[in-house]
Design a protein around this motif. Structure first.
Motif, PDB file in Angstrom:
ATOM      1  N   TYR A 132      -3.261  13.490   6.774  1.00 23.21           N
ATOM      2  CA  TYR A 132      -4.623  12.894   7.204  1.00 23.21           C
ATOM      3  C   TYR A 132      -4.990  11.583   7.026  1.00 23.21           C
ATOM      4  O   TYR A 132      -5.303  10.686   7.863  1.00 23.21           O
ATOM      5  CB  TYR A 132      -5.725  13.672   6.506  1.00 23.21           C
ATOM      6  N   ALA A 133      -4.891  10.871   5.962  1.00 26.48           N
ATOM      7  CA  ALA A 133      -4.897   9.592   5.521  1.00 26.48           C
ATOM      8  C   ALA A 133      -3.946   8.553   6.498  1.00 26.48           C
ATOM      9  O   ALA A 133      -4.450   7.558   7.157  1.00 26.48           O
ATOM     10  CB  ALA A 133      -4.429   9.221   4.209  1.00 26.48           C
ATOM     11  N   LEU A 180      -0.090   5.067   1.666  1.00 28.80           N
ATOM     12  CA  LEU A 180      -1.048   5.984   2.092  1.00 28.80           C
ATOM     13  C   LEU A 180      -0.305   7.483   1.971  1.00 28.80           C
ATOM     14  O   LEU A 180       0.745   7.844   2.422  1.00 28.80           O
ATOM     15  CB  LEU A 180      -0.799   5.631   3.634  1.00 28.80           C
ATOM     16  N   ALA A 181      -1.173   8.341   1.336  1.00 27.23           N
ATOM     17  CA  ALA A 181      -0.496   9.628   1.148  1.00 27.23           C
ATOM     18  C   ALA A 181      -1.135  10.869   1.979  1.00 27.23           C
ATOM     19  O   ALA A 181      -2.294  10.906   1.913  1.00 27.23           O
ATOM     20  CB  ALA A 181      -0.763   9.913  -0.133  1.00 27.23           C
ATOM     21  N   GLY A 182      -0.195  11.482   2.508  1.00 22.69           N
ATOM     22  CA  GLY A 182      -0.664  12.832   3.553  1.00 22.69           C
ATOM     23  C   GLY A 182      -1.074  12.422   4.910  1.00 22.69           C
ATOM     24  O   GLY A 182      -1.270  11.464   5.075  1.00 22.69           O
ATOM     25  N   SER A 239      -2.780   9.320   9.446  1.00 22.61           N
ATOM     26  CA  SER A 239      -3.024   9.478  11.149  1.00 22.61           C
ATOM     27  C   SER A 239      -4.162   8.707  11.133  1.00 22.61           C
ATOM     28  O   SER A 239      -4.463   8.056  12.203  1.00 22.61           O
ATOM     29  CB  SER A 239      -3.188  10.789  11.445  1.00 22.61           C
ATOM     30  N   GLU A 240      -5.194   8.670  10.445  1.00 17.89           N
ATOM     31  CA  GLU A 240      -6.495   7.872  10.785  1.00 17.89           C
ATOM     32  C   GLU A 240      -6.246   6.572  10.550  1.00 17.89           C
ATOM     33  O   GLU A 240      -6.978   5.825  11.137  1.00 17.89           O
ATOM     34  CB  GLU A 240      -7.625   8.497   9.728  1.00 17.89           C
ATOM     35  N   TYR A 241      -5.302   6.167   9.426  1.00 20.42           N
ATOM     36  CA  TYR A 241      -5.092   4.835   9.283  1.00 20.42           C
ATOM     37  C   TYR A 241      -4.178   4.321  10.597  1.00 20.42           C
ATOM     38  O   TYR A 241      -4.781   3.207  11.110  1.00 20.42           O
ATOM     39  CB  TYR A 241      -4.208   4.465   8.185  1.00 20.42           C
ATOM     40  N   ASP A 255      -6.970   3.570  13.041  1.00 21.46           N
ATOM     41  CA  ASP A 255      -7.998   2.461  12.599  1.00 21.46           C
ATOM     42  C   ASP A 255      -7.402   1.253  13.063  1.00 21.46           C
ATOM     43  O   ASP A 255      -7.904   0.339  13.251  1.00 21.46           O
ATOM     44  CB  ASP A 255      -8.240   2.636  11.016  1.00 21.46           C
ATOM     45  N   PHE A 315       0.645  -1.354  -0.228  1.00 24.29           N
ATOM     46  CA  PHE A 315       0.032   0.121  -0.154  1.00 24.29           C
ATOM     47  C   PHE A 315       0.909   1.212   0.112  1.00 24.29           C
ATOM     48  O   PHE A 315       1.880   1.418   0.413  1.00 24.29           O
ATOM     49  CB  PHE A 315      -0.893   0.094   1.114  1.00 24.29           C
TER      50      PHE A 315
END
Lengths: 232, 232
Positions: free
Chosen positions: B65-66, B61-63, B68-70, B73, B59
């Motif tokens: 926001y994405a 994951l860019a940025g 930190s929430e990942y 989760d 994977f």
């Protein structure tokens, strides 16, 4: 009763109105002019950003990021079995990360490179007591060039997916729709040049959640006729 | 092995380095210059933003926001009973909304009103082939005024709470620390005027997750001596 403090042509407010409707929540709408910086509003949200979701004598959620994730955390769809699905950020952790990457794309990048140019130049400056009356044509020109770039990116995403972040509608589509629908109200979206983006927008526009947005009218700033037409 | 594509003085990259360390994840760091807009990097993240978290052959994951929430989760803390707690966004849905409101505050508002001014004027312009060599003093002056406003807001929050969003450390603290630590490296933070903010930063600075950030050194741009001192 929940109330949403919003501005009818603010892309962030619109994305949350769509999200609330998709989650089946009915809210009372309260207008706030983004250029006014009213003291009472800043007491509620010191950042001064829209929208704000508030419960009478209860919680105050400020900004599209906090509200959208709150809806994701609390409003799932029951599938009959298993835990409720996160409606706004569906899928696995990796799929949710893709939704969030794109929310960021529209709510930060497209906002800064296109939406803001048009809102500032064509509305806020005009309505504010301290603003100019005529838009800066160089800024509008730059906004139009950037908008085309964002429309190509949407078209590129839709080459392989029915919705922007994957197989399901997600908050990424609603965030994008918040921005495109405001620019469409201002007659700025060259849909004909981007047929794939147009089809995506047509499908979204036909959803019940979209109806209230199509009924918005700003005094003195009528939208083009096609704005509210489902077959445009 | 995970790799994080980052820039050592980028606030967003720093907030994610802190988050990864707080979640107990070890990653390989790969430098990317934010002003370079390299084609290979844009292939990975077309938005051109840092950081990017990537798994070899897996994977991307860019940025912030994405990512930190990942992490929220997927990386909880086990309490012995009940489901794992979300480490980055702890608490109830309403408490998590408060964390996110503040993440937005630092990653969007403070970034646009302060961090960016200093980074652009003092680093990116200087390193870029197309940039100016001397900072625009008006921009720096505006940045300094705005930075004081953000420091007062931090002090205001800490009047009633040990951490920025409540009783627990959250990604709101790490997002804020990303910005303040970069400005501290540049010697721009008037800590003495904001004792409550200084105490909060001192406690954060002493955490093991902070150590690698304190060891960062940019060639030709040494930090002030107090930058790495735990008792400053």
């Amino acid at each position: 009763m929940l109330r949403l403090i919003h501005y009818s042509l603010d892309p962030f407010s619109r994305s949350i109105r769509l999200a609330l409707a998709e989650c089946g929540l009915v809210v009372e709408l309260e207008d706030e002019r983004p250029w006014a910086w009213r003291r009472d509003f800043l007491m509620l949200n010191p950042a001064g950003t829209l929208p704000v979701l508030a419960q009478r004598q209860g919680f105050v959620l400020a900004g599209a990021y906090a509200i959208s994730e709150y809806l994701g955390d609390t409003h799932g769809k029951l599938n009959g079995e298993g835990p409720p699905r996160n409606l706004m950020f569906p899928g696995t952790a990796i799929e949710r990360a893709e939704v969030r990457r794109l929310v960021d794309w529209f709510h930060v990048k497209m906002d800064q490179e296109a939406s803001r140019y048009f809102l500032e130049e064509r509305l806020y400056q005009r309505f504010s007591d301290f603003g100019r009356n005529t838009p800066d044509t160089d800024i509008i020109k730059a906004g139009r060039a950037n908008l085309r770039y964002h429309l190509s990116y949407v078209s590129h995403l839709l080459e392989k997916r029915p919705w922007l972040a994957g197989d399901e509608l997600s908050f990424a589509d609603l965030a994008a729709a918040g921005h495109f629908s405001v620019l469409d109200y201002l007659g700025e979206v060259p849909w004909e040049e981007f047929p794939r983006a147009k089809t995506w927008y047509t499908v979204l526009k036909a959803r019940p959640s979209f109806r209230p947005l199509l009924a918005d009218r700003l005094p003195g700033v009528p939208p083009p006729e096609i704005y509210a037409e489902l077959d445009f």
